[in-house]
Design an enzyme around this catalytic site. Structure first.
Site: not given
Length: 303
Positions: A163, A245, A277
């Site tokens: 991320s 995601d 995600h």
């Protein structure tokens, strides 16, 4: 941060809200997992100071040594959390980095960078780079940390993150191309469910980084706009995405950018089906975690 104010001036659900008096309340705070010896795996961990000035630290994970004379690759990790939540000292990352250290037989180190908005971006970028500089200080075998001096092969460095941490890892690799660090060679870049921008203004990122446009002209948000992208250090990049995601399209775009930008290395792609995600942290019972970890380990170990 405690507050007596009730008027909210900024609210970013899932991350934090800001009150009129300037105080900040996060929607969740990371747990803390103590370092030490894991009797089941033999992995040892310790916390080290990267910078006395900024207070930045890191946690190092050393796998069980079968041959103390053989030096191991070093994976430098940057945690996710939108640049504003998460911690290298949390149980989630302890489990993940211990698994990588054990299965890939390497040393892992996660940088505890300063969080926005208390420390606006680019603080996290600066701290992430400082982490790699700290590693480079061990290139002569006389650095401040014995585990790095004695056991880390600095010619085999892997940068990794998920991320926002993937964004940080990428930008550290670019910085390493602009400012070479003697004695350090980055061989791999592990980009997991990356947080980059798109054609729309990212108001969240713009709030965290007041000097950014929050748009596609910011090279930290959009690697394709970075004139220095071709200088990225690393021989191979693995881009990992998850099918469901909300940021998958940005991981896909990053993969395509790296394929065509001419930086000279190899780029690979791995998709976890029917997952969201960072599911390997948020859904610890998922049957897709083991295949994801295996793909990472194979990528790290492949010559």
């Amino acid at each position: 941060m405690a507050t007596t104010s009730t008027e909210i001036t900024q609210d970013f659900p899932g991350f934090f809200k800001v009150y009129k008096d300037g105080s900040i309340e996060r929607y969740w705070n990371s747990d803390f997992s103590s370092p030490g010896l894991d009797p089941e795996t033999g992995i040892q961990s310790k916390d080290v100071v990267i910078s006395d000035k900024t207070g930045v630290k890191a946690r190092i994970f050393l796998p069980k040594l079968h041959d103390s004379s053989r030096k191991l690759p070093l994976l430098v990790h940057y945690h996710g959390g939108g640049f504003c939540i998460g911690s290298a000292f949390s149980a989630h990352f302890k489990s993940f980095l211990s698994a990588l250290a054990s299965q890939a037989n390497l040393i892992t180190m996660s940088v505890e960078y300063r969080l926005a908005p208390e420390h606006p971006l680019p603080a996290a970028y600066e701290d992430s780079w400082a982490g790699l500089q700290w590693v480079a200080n061990h290139s002569d075998g006389q650095g401040p940390e014995a585990w790095i001096n004695d056991h880390a092969d600095l010619s085999r460095i892997i940068l990794a993150g998920e991320s926002a941490g993937a964004n940080l890892a990428h930008n550290v690799a670019v910085q390493a191309g602009l400012t070479p660090l003697p004695g350090v060679h980055i061989t791999r870049l592990l980009i997991v469910h990356p947080y980059f921008g798109n054609e729309q203004i990212d108001k969240f990122y713009k709030y965290l980084s007041p000097t950014s446009s929050g748009s596609s002209d910011d090279p930290k948000l959009n690697p394709e706009a970075d004139p220095n992208l071709v200088k990225l250090k690393g021989d191979r990049v693995l881009v990992c995405v998850a099918e469901r995601d909300f940021l998958k399209s940005r991981g896909d775009a990053y993969y395509e950018t790296m394929k065509k930008c001419g930086w000279g290395g190899e780029v690979e792609y791995y998709e976890s089906k029917d997952e969201e995600h960072c599911f390997h942290f948020f859904n610890p019972k998922s049957e897709n975690i083991a295949p994801l970890i295996k793909r990472m380990v194979d990528f790290i170990k492949h010559d």
